[in-house]
Design a protein around this motif. Structure first.
Motif, mmCIF file in Angstrom:
data_model
loop_
_atom_site.group_PDB
_atom_site.id
_atom_site.type_symbol
_atom_site.label_atom_id
_atom_site.label_comp_id
_atom_site.label_asym_id
_atom_site.label_seq_id
_atom_site.Cartn_x
_atom_site.Cartn_y
_atom_site.Cartn_z
ATOM 1 N N UNK A 162 0.841 -1.209 -0.001
ATOM 2 C CA UNK A 162 -0.042 -0.009 -0.036
ATOM 3 C C UNK A 162 0.900 1.395 -0.091
ATOM 4 N N UNK A 163 2.064 1.288 0.147
ATOM 5 C CA UNK A 163 2.955 2.338 0.322
ATOM 6 C C UNK A 163 3.136 3.067 -1.152
ATOM 7 N N UNK A 164 3.168 4.131 -1.058
ATOM 8 C CA UNK A 164 3.618 5.196 -2.205
ATOM 9 C C UNK A 164 4.772 5.893 -2.004
ATOM 10 N N UNK A 165 5.252 6.925 -2.789
ATOM 11 C CA UNK A 165 6.312 7.827 -2.519
ATOM 12 C C UNK A 165 6.426 8.368 -1.193
ATOM 13 N N UNK A 166 5.228 9.012 -1.020
ATOM 14 C CA UNK A 166 5.237 9.838 0.336
ATOM 15 C C UNK A 166 5.491 9.082 1.527
ATOM 16 N N UNK B 190 20.689 -2.668 -4.350
ATOM 17 C CA UNK B 190 19.558 -1.784 -3.729
ATOM 18 C C UNK B 190 18.532 -1.979 -4.856
ATOM 19 N N UNK B 191 17.159 -2.411 -4.882
ATOM 20 C CA UNK B 191 15.992 -2.212 -5.549
ATOM 21 C C UNK B 191 15.267 -1.311 -5.040
ATOM 22 N N UNK B 192 14.807 -0.524 -5.876
ATOM 23 C CA UNK B 192 13.583 0.575 -5.437
ATOM 24 C C UNK B 192 12.530 0.341 -6.736
ATOM 25 N N UNK B 193 11.406 -0.297 -5.893
ATOM 26 C CA UNK B 193 10.214 -0.313 -6.858
ATOM 27 C C UNK B 193 8.886 0.479 -6.069
ATOM 28 N N UNK B 194 8.875 1.592 -6.394
ATOM 29 C CA UNK B 194 7.746 2.377 -5.812
ATOM 30 C C UNK B 194 7.105 3.112 -7.103
ATOM 31 N N UNK B 195 5.902 3.447 -6.533
ATOM 32 C CA UNK B 195 5.237 4.512 -7.451
ATOM 33 C C UNK B 195 3.808 3.669 -8.106
ATOM 34 N N UNK B 196 3.773 2.276 -7.742
ATOM 35 C CA UNK B 196 2.270 1.801 -8.299
ATOM 36 C C UNK B 196 1.082 2.461 -7.664
ATOM 37 N N UNK C 266 16.225 0.590 -10.244
ATOM 38 C CA UNK C 266 15.187 1.039 -10.364
ATOM 39 C C UNK C 266 14.039 0.518 -11.333
ATOM 40 N N UNK C 267 12.635 0.089 -10.779
ATOM 41 C CA UNK C 267 11.796 -0.316 -11.535
ATOM 42 C C UNK C 267 10.994 0.626 -12.091
ATOM 43 N N UNK C 268 10.392 0.426 -13.272
ATOM 44 C CA UNK C 268 9.387 1.319 -13.622
ATOM 45 C C UNK C 268 8.097 0.977 -13.273
ATOM 46 N N UNK C 269 6.913 1.780 -13.302
ATOM 47 C CA UNK C 269 5.582 1.378 -12.666
ATOM 48 C C UNK C 269 4.881 1.014 -13.754
ATOM 49 N N UNK D 289 0.970 7.301 -16.138
ATOM 50 C CA UNK D 289 1.988 6.301 -15.720
ATOM 51 C C UNK D 289 3.309 6.533 -16.644
ATOM 52 N N UNK D 290 2.881 6.617 -17.879
ATOM 53 C CA UNK D 290 3.971 6.696 -18.802
ATOM 54 C C UNK D 290 4.859 7.933 -18.519
ATOM 55 N N UNK D 291 4.450 8.801 -18.048
ATOM 56 C CA UNK D 291 5.189 10.124 -17.383
ATOM 57 C C UNK D 291 5.797 9.741 -16.330
#
Length: 518
Positions: A147-151, A224-230, A287-290, A346-348
């Motif tokens: 459930x977590x987003x960037x904030x 380090x893997x960063x997969x945030x934003x979904x 970094x993983x894209x959304x 999401x593309x942006x």
């Protein structure tokens, strides 16, 4: 935000993880922590409306292939099928008592069983053993929280989560674990010693990065893997409501009503996250894209494509509502135009993530891009695989690993269904229609491993010492054996959509679970 449609063609995926920028990486010494992951439910290993299978999350699958699973730390949610509610457990319970179908006269009794199970789960986490949070000073390697987003990644800590957990109400009708996300986070974020309770996901990763003494490395973390934003767009399909972010998008107490972040708001948050990540002592950062959230089968397109060659359907509604039964005046839905707007946002987002990776590499950091958005696009059955006219020029079907290709039928992105205990469709998404099955997580893990190999990360046998040479391929036979939905699905899977639709209508299950995400 009707002006958000700024491109008519789908974004072209980035095929080069280095985004065309070379870097001379520092590979001296051996970092103490081989793999650390920051993310949301997709990284934590969420399935079928619950977090319970954390030992088979994609970071844990990668750790197994790295030869360091025994050292890889991740939280456990072992009580009553997980948190907040495991719908696979519900189906198996109904199968055990009513067989492969629930007859009309049995529905009131089945509803009572469903609510009794929900009550047991609620009591376990709110009043029973689930209240006790394991006390440890060690920081988790899988730092993801559903459930977590960037904030949330920037601001939430264990102390913040404790403050948000209120006195539970034992509602006899709407039985669901209150503050499920915060309760889950307390098993992820540092809580001991007491001063560690103020650490965020990013702070916790930074603490691991500082543990370099005696390793001969300037970095405490190897990858380090960063997969945030979904979750900055996901609720558009889980709630079937498009509410664009406004003032307050960056405030924990004010952001909940928004289901999609405007690209400029996402980019502002992303810059802050990237700045924090750049301070973490990690040798490689991926970094993983959304992913395009409108591909997830929780929102099924109905009434045929809007036009020949279009990617979109006129309406998106719940997968258990058929084309013939859909009523736009009564049934929850978003329109095809709204779906396009969400996808364009999401593309942006992904353009912004790509820019952050490129800028970091130009500054000498060994950052990489994992194109998870393009991966899901290549797996999308109804959008591209089954509609030749809708395929963009760059599209190619994703080639499944041999062990998955030999399954009958091979897994696809449809909602999971079956007959007499045998899967007949789907297999990449679990029963919530949003999160992958175990083999679905395995595909994501394989793509991550490919990028790690490009970065020069060494892999070892399970003993942790014997090097593995050449191409690293995930043991999908192991994952199939551990995938209860693909290998041995509930016997009532043939009526899955009807049963899940009935459970959702009777208990508002999906709406309340996904509303608890943010």
């Amino acid at each position: 935000m009707t002006d958000s449609v700024r491109r008519h063609e789908p974004r072209v995926p980035v095929t080069d993880p280095t985004v065309g920028v070379g870097v001379n990486a520092d590979r001296q010494g051996e970092p103490r922590h081989r793999l650390v992951a920051i993310g949301d439910s997709l990284t934590q290993g969420f399935q079928s409306l619950a977090i319970f299978n954390t030992g088979l999350s994609y970071p844990a699958i990668v750790a197994y292939e790295l030869g360091c699973l025994e050292q890889f730390r991740y939280p456990l949610y072992e009580g009553v099928g997980g948190l907040p509610f495991n719908i696979e457990l519900l189906l198996r319970d109904l199968e055990a008592h009513y067989g492969q179908t629930v007859d009309l006269w049995e529905i009131p009794f089945a509803l009572f069983r469903a609510r009794s199970l929900m009550d047991r789960v609620e009591d376990y986490w709110e009043r029973g053993p689930g209240l006790a949070v394991p006390s440890t000073t060690a920081v988790m390697h899988n730092l993801a929280v559903f459930g977590w987003d960037l904030r949330d990644a920037l601001s939430k800590s264990a102390d913040e989560c404790r403050q948000r957990i209120g006195e539970p109400e034992d509602d006899p009708v709407k039985q669901l674990v209150q503050n499920a996300g915060e309760r889950a986070a307390l098993r992820v974020l540092p809580t001991q010693p007491p001063e560690a309770g103020s650490l965020t996901q990013l702070d916790a990763a930074a603490r691991l990065g500082e543990e370099t003494d005696g390793t001969g490395s300037a970095h405490g973390i190897e990858t380090l893997v960063v997969f945030l934003g979904s979750n900055n767009a996901l609720q558009a399909v889980t709630k079937l409501e498009v509410v664009w972010s406004e003032e307050g998008y960056d405030d924990l107490s004010r952001k909940k009503p928004f289901t999609v972040w405007k690209p400029e708001h996402f980019e502002a948050e992303l810059r802050q996250v990237a700045a924090e990540v750049s301070r973490i002592k990690a040798r490689h950062v991926i970094w993983c894209t959304v992913p395009h959230v409108t591909i997830a089968p929780i929102a099924r397109g109905v009434k045929g494509k809007t036009a020949p060659g279009s990617r979109y359907f006129p309406y998106y509604t719940r997968p258990w509502i058929s084309d013939d039964d859909f009523d736009r005046e009564q049934d929850p839905h978003i329109t095809g135009a709204q779906a396009r707007q969400v996808d364009n946002a999401v593309d942006e987002y992904n353009d912004a993530i790509t820019t952050q990776v490129r800028d970091a590499r130009l500054a000498g950091k060994d950052w990489y891009l994992l194109e998870t958005c393009g991966l899901l696009d290549r797996l999308a059955s109804r959008r591209y695989a089954e509609d030749v006219s809708a395929r963009p020029a760059w599209w190619q079907p994703y080639e499944l690993p041999p062990a998955l290709r030999t399954l009958a039928p091979p897994p696809n992105s449809h909602f999971l269904t079956g007959e007499r205990g045998r899967r007949t469709d789907g297999g990449l998404f679990s029963l919530d229609g949003v999160h992958p099955t175990t083999v679905g997580y395995g595909i994501l893990a394989q793509e991550l491993i490919n990028v790690m190999r490009l970065a020069g990360v060494p892999f070892f046998r399970p003993d942790g010492h014997t090097p593995r040479e050449g191409e690293i391929r995930i043991d999908f036979d192991r994952l199939i054996r551990n995938d209860t939905l693909v290998d041995r699905p509930p016997g009532n899977l043939g009526s899955t959509l009807r049963v899940i639709g009935w459970a959702d209508e009777a208990t508002d299950l999906f709406q309340r679970v996904f509303s608890s995400f943010l």
